[in-house]
Design an enzyme around this catalytic site. Structure first.
Site, PDB file in Angstrom:
ATOM      1  N   LYS A  39       0.835  -1.197   0.000  1.00  0.00           N
ATOM      2  CA  LYS A  39       0.000   0.000   0.000  1.00  0.00           C
ATOM      3  C   LYS A  39       0.872   1.250   0.000  1.00  0.00           C
ATOM      4  O   LYS A  39       1.926   1.280   0.641  1.00  0.00           O
ATOM      5  CB  LYS A  39      -0.887   0.034   1.255  1.00  0.00           C
ATOM      6  CG  LYS A  39      -2.004  -0.991   1.249  1.00  0.00           C
ATOM      7  CD  LYS A  39      -2.768  -0.876   2.564  1.00  0.00           C
ATOM      8  CE  LYS A  39      -3.983  -1.793   2.584  1.00  0.00           C
ATOM      9  NZ  LYS A  39      -4.668  -1.727   3.896  1.00  0.00           N
ATOM     10  N   CYS A  44       5.971   3.149   7.415  1.00  0.00           N
ATOM     11  CA  CYS A  44       5.659   4.233   8.356  1.00  0.00           C
ATOM     12  C   CYS A  44       4.162   4.343   8.613  1.00  0.00           C
ATOM     13  O   CYS A  44       3.711   4.348   9.754  1.00  0.00           O
ATOM     14  CB  CYS A  44       6.188   5.560   7.820  1.00  0.00           C
ATOM     15  SG  CYS A  44       5.614   6.967   8.774  1.00  0.00           S
ATOM     16  N   THR A 140      12.876   1.161  -1.654  1.00  0.00           N
ATOM     17  CA  THR A 140      12.204  -0.081  -1.240  1.00  0.00           C
ATOM     18  C   THR A 140      12.181  -0.315   0.268  1.00  0.00           C
ATOM     19  O   THR A 140      11.674  -1.334   0.734  1.00  0.00           O
ATOM     20  CB  THR A 140      12.829  -1.294  -1.973  1.00  0.00           C
ATOM     21  OG1 THR A 140      14.259  -1.160  -2.009  1.00  0.00           O
ATOM     22  CG2 THR A 140      12.331  -1.355  -3.405  1.00  0.00           C
ATOM     23  N   GLY A 177      17.320  -1.950  23.238  1.00  0.00           N
ATOM     24  CA  GLY A 177      16.894  -0.760  23.973  1.00  0.00           C
ATOM     25  C   GLY A 177      17.050   0.513  23.171  1.00  0.00           C
ATOM     26  O   GLY A 177      17.249   1.596  23.719  1.00  0.00           O
ATOM     27  N   GLY A 178      16.931   0.393  21.845  1.00  0.00           N
ATOM     28  CA  GLY A 178      16.943   1.583  20.988  1.00  0.00           C
ATOM     29  C   GLY A 178      15.560   2.204  20.941  1.00  0.00           C
ATOM     30  O   GLY A 178      14.731   2.003  21.838  1.00  0.00           O
ATOM     31  N   SER A 182      12.438   0.743  23.145  1.00  0.00           N
ATOM     32  CA  SER A 182      12.070   1.618  24.264  1.00  0.00           C
ATOM     33  C   SER A 182      10.635   2.107  24.139  1.00  0.00           C
ATOM     34  O   SER A 182       9.915   2.217  25.138  1.00  0.00           O
ATOM     35  CB  SER A 182      13.034   2.803  24.348  1.00  0.00           C
ATOM     36  OG  SER A 182      14.339   2.362  24.676  1.00  0.00           O
ATOM     37  N   GLY A 263      16.635  -3.320  15.406  1.00  0.00           N
ATOM     38  CA  GLY A 263      16.859  -2.439  14.261  1.00  0.00           C
ATOM     39  C   GLY A 263      16.216  -2.963  12.995  1.00  0.00           C
ATOM     40  O   GLY A 263      15.561  -4.003  12.986  1.00  0.00           O
ATOM     41  N   ASP A 303      15.372   4.307   3.809  1.00  0.00           N
ATOM     42  CA  ASP A 303      16.034   3.355   4.705  1.00  0.00           C
ATOM     43  C   ASP A 303      17.080   2.482   4.028  1.00  0.00           C
ATOM     44  O   ASP A 303      17.899   1.865   4.706  1.00  0.00           O
ATOM     45  CB  ASP A 303      14.992   2.438   5.367  1.00  0.00           C
ATOM     46  CG  ASP A 303      14.207   3.137   6.459  1.00  0.00           C
ATOM     47  OD1 ASP A 303      14.459   4.328   6.708  1.00  0.00           O
ATOM     48  OD2 ASP A 303      13.333   2.488   7.070  1.00  0.00           O
ATOM     49  N   HIS A 436       4.550  31.997  27.946  1.00  0.00           N
ATOM     50  CA  HIS A 436       4.462  31.488  29.323  1.00  0.00           C
ATOM     51  C   HIS A 436       3.000  31.167  29.646  1.00  0.00           C
ATOM     52  O   HIS A 436       2.117  31.925  29.286  1.00  0.00           O
ATOM     53  CB  HIS A 436       4.976  32.568  30.279  1.00  0.00           C
ATOM     54  CG  HIS A 436       4.844  32.214  31.732  1.00  0.00           C
ATOM     55  ND1 HIS A 436       5.700  31.331  32.358  1.00  0.00           N
ATOM     56  CD2 HIS A 436       3.949  32.602  32.670  1.00  0.00           C
ATOM     57  CE1 HIS A 436       5.349  31.214  33.622  1.00  0.00           C
ATOM     58  NE2 HIS A 436       4.282  31.976  33.842  1.00  0.00           N
TER      59      HIS A 436
END
EC number: 1.8.1.4
Length: 459
Positions: A39, A44, A140, A177-178, A182, A263, A303, A436
C-alpha cells in the site's frame, strides 16, 4: 509480449521516500510511475510510525487515567479494550491512507500495483509490464531485523506482530533498547504489562546524548520498567504459554513474549539491484551526496541508504531527488540537521551533535554545554514531568546540538532544528520571547543560560 510504457521517473517503492518523490515530481510536471506491491504509505503509515504512535497515545491516556486522582480528577485505570484500541489505531491509519492516495492521484502520478524489479539501467518490470524511466528512484524501504538463527515465529515477534496483538501481553522481554524497543516497552508498561529490556550496549537509546540516556533510564526505573544493559542475548525457548530468554551472562527471563527490536535492515535483496551494478554495502545502497548510485540515472532514498532510518529523512530525500531530476539543483541534505524523536514516556528529542561528538569534533576545551532542568518550568510542574533541555555549542560560537527529555519535548525539536541549522548564537535570541507557561519556555531558558544570563536557574 510485455507492455512497455515510458516515464520521466519510475519509483520503486511507495513509502515515505518514494511517495514524497512522486508528489514533488508530479508537482513539477514530470510523468511519474509509482510502483508498490503493498500500500502507498509504506512501513511508516501501515506498520510503523503512525500505528505505533497511536498506541503510545493510548498509553499516555492510560497513565493520565491512573494519575488523575493525584490532581483531584476522579479517574481510574480499569484496563485496555484491545479491540477498541485496534479499531482506533486502524481508523487513524485508514484516514491517513485515504488522504494520501487522493493526494497522489491529484498530482497525476500513476500508481502501479505489484512488486517491481529493476531489470535494466532504465527499466522496472512489474508483472507483465515493463516501465521505462529516464530516471529511476529506488525506495524499497526496510524490514525488522533478527539475530541469525533467531526465528520470528510463535511468541517471538517483531514490531509488526506487536502492532496486530489482540491482547495486552502479561509480560514481555524486549530485545534491544533503541528507539523501537524503548517505545514498545513504554507503551506496554503503561497498559499494564511487566517489561524487561535486554540491551547489549551500556545505555538505553545509545545514539542519544549520554545525559539523556541516563535520564531515560532513571525515568524507566521509576516506572518499574526493568532493563539490563551490557547484556548479550544467547537463546530463547518457547512453548504455548510463553518464552524463556537466556542471556550470555547465564541468566534467564520468563515472559509471555519476546519482542525482537534490534533495528531494521535494508529491503534490497532479490530486486535486481546487484545485477545492474548498483553499489551495495551489507545490503545498503551507497550513494553520493546527491543520492545518485553512480549507475545510469538511478537514485536511492530512505532506509536503503546508510544513515538515520527515519520516515522524515526518506521524505526529505524523496523531495531532494525529484528536484534534482527536474534540474532545480537543490542544496545537498545535511544529515546532521535531521531531528530525532523517541515517543517514550518521557519523550526524547534531539538534533545536531551530542556532547561527546562535539568534543570529538572541536576538542573538549572548545565546547560549552548548558542544561535547563524542567523542575524550574511551570508547565512541567503541572504535567508532573522531569527532564531537561540541553544545548551544546562551540565555544564562543554557534549552537551545534539540541537535546531534550520530558513531556511533550518531541514538539520542541523544531526550534532546536532551527537553532542548529541556522548556526544560531545565544545572542540571536535576545529579541525573542517564549510564551508562558509552556514547555517551549524551557528552550528559551536554556538559551538564556547558554548566553550567561540564566533567569530561573542558579548560577
Amino acid at each position: 509480449m510485455a507492455d512497455t510504457q515510458e516515464y520521466d521517473i519510475v519509483i520503486l517503492g511507495a513509502g515515505s521516500g518514494g511517495y514524497a518523490a512522486a508528489l514533488r515530481a508530479g508537482q513539477l510536471g514530470l510523468k511519474v510511475a509509482l510502483v508498490e506491491g503493498d500500500k502507498v504509505g509504506g512501513t511508516c503509515l501501515h506498520r510503523g510510525c503512525i500505528p505505533t504512535k497511536a498506541l503510545l497515545h493510548a498509553a499516555d491516556v492510560a497513565d493520565e487515567a491512573r494519575d488523575g486522582a493525584s490532581i483531584g480528577v476522579k479517574t481510574s485505570f480499569e484496563g485496555i479494550d484491545m479491540e477498541a484500541l485496534n479499531s482506533y489505531k486502524d481508523g487513524v491509519v485508514a484516514r491517513m491512507y485515504k488522504g494520501l492516495t487522493g493526494l497522489v492521484a491529484s498530482r497525476n502520478v500513476e500508481t502501479v500495483e505489484g512488486w517491481g524489479r529493476l531489470t535494466g539501467p532504465n527499466t522496472v518490470q512489474v508483472g507483465d509490464r515493463v516501465l521505462t524511466g529516464k530516471n529511476i528512484i529506488l525506495a524499497t524501504g526496510s524490514y525488522s531485523k533478527s539475530i541469525p538463527g533467531l526465528a520470528i515465529e510463535g511468541r517471538v515477534i517483531t514490531s509488526e506482530q506487536a502492532l496486530r496483538m489482540t491482547e495486552v501481553p502479561e509480560s514481555v522481554v524486549v530485545l534491544g533498547g533503541g528507539v523501537i524497543g524503548s517505545e514498545f516497552a513504554s507503551a506496554w508498561k503503561s497498559m499494564g504489562a511487566d517489561v524487561t529490556i535486554i540491551e547489549g550496549l551500556p545505555n538505553l537509546l545509545p545514539n542519544e546524548d549520554a545525559a539523556v540516556s541516563k535520564a531515560l533510564e532513571r525515568a524507566f526505573r521509576k516506572r518499574k520498567i526493568n532493563f539490563k544493559t551490557k547484556t548479550m542475548f544467547d537463546r530463547v525457548e518457547q512453548n504455548d504459554n510463553g518464552v524463556k530468554v537466556y542471556t550470555q551472562d547465564g541468566k534467564s527471563y520468563d515472559a509471555s513474549y519476546l519482542l525482537v527490536a534490534i533495528g531494521r535492515g535494508p529491503a534490497t535483496s532479490n530486486l535486481g539491484y546487484e545485477e545492474q551494478g548498483i553499489p551495495m554495502d551489507r545490503g545498503f545502497i551507497t550513494t553520493n551526496e546527491r543520492l545518485h548510485t553512480g549507475v545510469a540515472n538511478i537514485y536511492a532514498v530512505g532506509d536503503i541508504v546508510p544513515g538515520l532510518q527515519l520516515a522524515h529523512r526518506g521524505f526529505l530525500q524523496g523531495i531532494f531527488v525529484a528536484e534534482e531530476i527536474a534540474g532545480l539543483s537543490p542544496k545537498a541534505i545535511d544529515e546532521n540537521l535531521i531531528p530525532r524523536v523517541t515517543f517514550t514516556n518521557p519523550e526524547v528529542s534531539s538534533v545536531g551533535l551530542n556532547q561527546s561528538a562535539a568534543e570529538e569534533k572541536y576538542g573538549k576545551e572548545n565546547v560549552e554545554v548548558t542544561e535547563f532542568n524542567l523542575a524550574g518550568n511551570g508547565k512541567s510542574q503541572m504535567l508532573g514531568t522531569a527532564g531537561f533541555v540541553k544545548l551544546v555549542r562551540e565555544k564562543d560560537g554557534p549552537i551545534v546540538g539540541f537535546h531534550a527529555i520530558g513531556a511533550r519535548m518531541g514538539e520542541q525539536v523544531g526550534e532546536g532544528q532551527l537553532m542548529v541549522a541556522w548556526e544560531a548564537f545565544p545572542e540571536d535570541f535576545d529579541d525573542l520571547i517564549h510564551a508562558h507557561p509552556t514547555q517551549n519556555e524551557a528552550v528559551g531558558e536554556a538559551v538564556l543560560a547558554l548566553a550567561g544570563k540564566p533567569l530561573h536557574t542558579h548560577n
